[in-house]
Design a protein around this motif. Structure first.
Motif, mmCIF file in Angstrom:
data_model
loop_
_atom_site.group_PDB
_atom_site.id
_atom_site.type_symbol
_atom_site.label_atom_id
_atom_site.label_comp_id
_atom_site.label_asym_id
_atom_site.label_seq_id
_atom_site.Cartn_x
_atom_site.Cartn_y
_atom_site.Cartn_z
ATOM 1 N N PHE A 3 0.848 -1.187 0.000
ATOM 2 C CA PHE A 3 0.000 0.000 0.000
ATOM 3 C C PHE A 3 0.885 1.240 0.000
ATOM 4 C CE2 PHE A 3 -2.986 -3.143 1.611
ATOM 5 C CZ PHE A 3 -4.093 -2.868 0.825
ATOM 6 N N CYS A 4 1.126 1.791 -1.190
ATOM 7 C CA CYS A 4 1.965 2.970 -1.360
ATOM 8 C C CYS A 4 1.034 4.175 -1.488
ATOM 9 C CB CYS A 4 2.856 2.817 -2.583
ATOM 10 S SG CYS A 4 3.878 1.328 -2.516
ATOM 11 N N LEU A 5 0.752 4.814 -0.379
ATOM 12 C CA LEU A 5 -0.265 5.857 -0.328
ATOM 13 C C LEU A 5 0.280 7.225 -0.704
ATOM 14 C CD1 LEU A 5 -2.016 4.869 3.028
ATOM 15 C CD2 LEU A 5 -2.567 4.110 0.698
ATOM 16 N N HIS A 6 -0.571 8.009 -1.346
ATOM 17 C CA HIS A 6 -0.252 9.398 -1.675
ATOM 18 C C HIS A 6 -0.409 10.242 -0.411
ATOM 19 C CE1 HIS A 6 -4.602 9.875 -1.599
ATOM 20 N NE2 HIS A 6 -4.673 8.822 -2.411
ATOM 21 N N ALA A 39 -9.358 1.452 12.872
ATOM 22 C CA ALA A 39 -9.758 2.632 12.100
ATOM 23 C C ALA A 39 -8.652 3.028 11.121
ATOM 24 C CB ALA A 39 -10.080 3.793 13.032
ATOM 25 N N ALA A 40 -7.412 2.954 11.563
ATOM 26 C CA ALA A 40 -6.291 3.284 10.681
ATOM 27 C C ALA A 40 -6.168 2.275 9.555
ATOM 28 C CB ALA A 40 -4.997 3.355 11.483
ATOM 29 N N MET A 41 -6.378 0.992 9.860
ATOM 30 C CA MET A 41 -6.337 -0.042 8.827
ATOM 31 C C MET A 41 -7.409 0.224 7.776
ATOM 32 S SD MET A 41 -8.314 -2.974 7.958
ATOM 33 C CE MET A 41 -9.133 -3.350 9.478
ATOM 34 N N LYS A 42 -8.606 0.583 8.227
ATOM 35 C CA LYS A 42 -9.695 0.891 7.293
ATOM 36 C C LYS A 42 -9.343 2.106 6.444
ATOM 37 C CE LYS A 42 -13.268 -1.177 10.165
ATOM 38 N NZ LYS A 42 -14.457 -0.950 11.004
ATOM 39 N N ALA A 68 -9.180 2.213 2.431
ATOM 40 C CA ALA A 68 -10.008 3.191 1.720
ATOM 41 C C ALA A 68 -9.156 4.095 0.833
ATOM 42 C CB ALA A 68 -10.810 4.022 2.715
ATOM 43 N N ALA A 69 -7.994 4.505 1.346
ATOM 44 C CA ALA A 69 -7.114 5.393 0.579
ATOM 45 C C ALA A 69 -6.611 4.725 -0.693
ATOM 46 C CB ALA A 69 -5.942 5.844 1.442
ATOM 47 N N ASP A 70 -6.541 3.403 -0.672
ATOM 48 C CA ASP A 70 -6.071 2.666 -1.843
ATOM 49 C C ASP A 70 -7.229 2.137 -2.691
ATOM 50 O OD1 ASP A 70 -3.475 1.926 -3.010
ATOM 51 O OD2 ASP A 70 -4.255 -0.118 -2.879
ATOM 52 N N GLY A 71 -8.456 2.462 -2.287
ATOM 53 C CA GLY A 71 -9.615 2.053 -3.067
ATOM 54 C C GLY A 71 -10.072 0.624 -2.845
ATOM 55 N N VAL A 72 -9.650 0.016 -1.744
ATOM 56 C CA VAL A 72 -10.029 -1.359 -1.421
ATOM 57 C C VAL A 72 -11.334 -1.336 -0.631
ATOM 58 C CG1 VAL A 72 -9.364 -3.456 -0.174
ATOM 59 C CG2 VAL A 72 -7.639 -2.134 -1.406
ATOM 60 N N ASP A 73 -12.276 -2.190 -1.015
ATOM 61 C CA ASP A 73 -13.552 -2.312 -0.312
ATOM 62 C C ASP A 73 -13.306 -3.119 0.959
ATOM 63 O OD1 ASP A 73 -16.299 -2.250 0.228
ATOM 64 O OD2 ASP A 73 -16.671 -4.061 -0.951
#
Length: 81
Positions: free
Chosen positions: A26-29, A46-49, A53-58
């Motif tokens: 997960f290489c987040l912007h 919450a951080a895991m979610k 979410a930031a990577d577009g994973v449901d």
């Protein structure tokens, strides 16, 4: 719950996000990273979610082992002193 309010005074967020990228993929912007940092005071789940979410994973449909890997990676970098 002991990990709901970790101490962020000594967290190296750059190192944490580098680990999320290299270890879990997960290489987040910057915007996604800010959302994860904002979610951390609410706990590791919450951080895991926020990471997912930031990577577009449901998140509800994400495999349990993926969620665990993200949570474990975050936990490794957000430990109480």
């Amino acid at each position: 719950m002991t990990d709901a309010a970790p101490n962020f005074d000594h967290v190296d967020f750059d190192e944490m996000f580098a680990a999320l990228c290299s270890e879990v993929g997960f290489c987040l912007h910057d915007k996604g990273q800010k959302k994860v940092i904002a979610a951390l005071p609410k706990g590791l789940d919450a951080a895991m979610k926020a990471v997912l979410a930031a990577d577009g994973v449901d998140e509800p449909n994400a495999p349990g082992d993926l969620k665990k890997a993200v949570r474990d990676c975050l936990k490794a970098h957000v430990q109480p002193d």
